[in-house]
Design an enzyme around this catalytic site. Sequence first.
Site, short mmCIF file in Angstrom:
data_model
loop_
_atom_site.label_atom_id
_atom_site.label_comp_id
_atom_site.label_asym_id
_atom_site.label_seq_id
_atom_site.Cartn_x
_atom_site.Cartn_y
_atom_site.Cartn_z
N ASP A 187 0.77 -1.20 0.02
CA ASP A 187 0.05 0.09 -0.09
C ASP A 187 0.69 1.12 -0.05
O ASP A 187 0.63 2.40 -0.65
CB ASP A 187 -0.99 -0.21 1.07
CG ASP A 187 -0.59 -0.06 2.49
OD1 ASP A 187 0.46 -0.79 2.63
OD2 ASP A 187 -1.03 0.60 3.37
N THR A 247 -9.40 3.93 6.53
CA THR A 247 -8.54 3.18 5.26
C THR A 247 -9.29 1.85 5.28
O THR A 247 -9.51 1.41 4.29
CB THR A 247 -7.18 2.81 5.74
OG1 THR A 247 -7.15 2.20 6.81
CG2 THR A 247 -6.39 4.07 5.94
N LEU A 302 -6.78 -0.17 1.24
CA LEU A 302 -5.49 0.52 0.64
C LEU A 302 -5.24 1.76 1.72
O LEU A 302 -5.74 2.66 1.30
CB LEU A 302 -5.90 0.98 -0.71
CG LEU A 302 -4.88 0.83 -1.73
CD1 LEU A 302 -4.15 -0.28 -1.56
CD2 LEU A 302 -5.51 1.17 -3.27
N HIS A 303 -4.57 1.41 2.78
CA HIS A 303 -4.32 2.36 3.97
C HIS A 303 -3.50 3.56 3.41
O HIS A 303 -3.98 4.57 3.38
CB HIS A 303 -3.59 1.87 4.82
CG HIS A 303 -4.09 0.64 5.51
ND1 HIS A 303 -5.00 0.40 6.25
CD2 HIS A 303 -3.63 -0.84 5.36
CE1 HIS A 303 -5.25 -0.86 6.63
NE2 HIS A 303 -4.24 -1.51 5.90
N ASP A 304 -2.21 3.54 3.07
CA ASP A 304 -1.43 4.31 2.74
C ASP A 304 -1.76 5.45 1.57
O ASP A 304 -1.25 6.78 1.69
CB ASP A 304 -0.13 4.06 2.62
CG ASP A 304 0.72 3.22 3.96
OD1 ASP A 304 0.12 3.66 4.93
OD2 ASP A 304 1.63 2.54 3.64
#
Length: 313
Positions: A15, A196, A242-244
């Site tokens: 990510d 997220t 999709l955290h970042d």
Amino acid sequence: MTVRKIIIDTDPGQDDAVAILLALASPEEVEVLGITAVAGNVPLPLTAKNARIICELAGRPDVAVYAGCDEPLSRPLITAEHVHGKTGLDGPDLPDPVMDLRPEHGVDFIIETLRREPEGSVTLCPLGPLTNIATAFRDAPDIIPRVREVVLMGGAYFEVGNITPAAEFNIYVDPEAAETVFKSGVPIVVMPLDVTHKALVTRPRNDAFRALATPVGQAVAEMTDFFERFDKEKYGSLGAPLHDPCVIAYLIRPDLFTGRFINVEIETQSSLTLGMTVADWWRVSGRDPNALFIGDVDADGFFTLLTERLARL
Ligand SMILES: [Ca+2]
């Protein structure tokens, strides 16, 4: 909109990789001054290598990549190969990087850049444990008022934790570093699991990456496929969070996100809740707000933006 100068501080991580690609695909909104690697998802030699693999995938071997801290401020490193695979970038088969790592330490790069650039012009984008940022703040407190904003991925409130029942991985790995940053007085925007976990790579969204029919689209589809194996099993969700990339998307389209300006403190003592972000969402503590804590995202808008931008690479 003026172009924001940013430093991406990262522990790639699939990510993280997508976040870097989104930033490099968005020169009208963000100028990447450099990328600093930190130990986190995998040890530092791998995160420093993975950052360069991604720059080369984006066709940007000119981006300056630095290695930063190889362990948390005062604790042994905890990694997350169970999520990201042995390399940290499992999924696509990408070549080893040819571009060199810059010789300077990542923390020195952060300090020197903030001292050199006009005050209030540089945004820090931490996508991993906060060790590099906290070390820079501790070694050179004069840079703190020069930071425009820290926009970070980390923590959780309603979603509570992913590495322990009470803590999110990035904060848990180096809670003392997180405490330093949250107490620094710098303007902070937080992308916690609460947001997220709403940015899920569903099958149609993964298909849209693959349908770009480019090396970048293919690699992102394969990375998010790999990521999903773990998350589906764990959360039974519609796809991998999709955290970042939420951090970079916020810089480009802040209107996609909503949150509350509240007090956030970090638990550094309790063995039960170590690394918890104690977020005063209901404003009951009387403590002064120190962070914009994001709670919601227009997920369709986010994935439309991401796919559009990745198509440029
Ligand atoms: Ca990360």
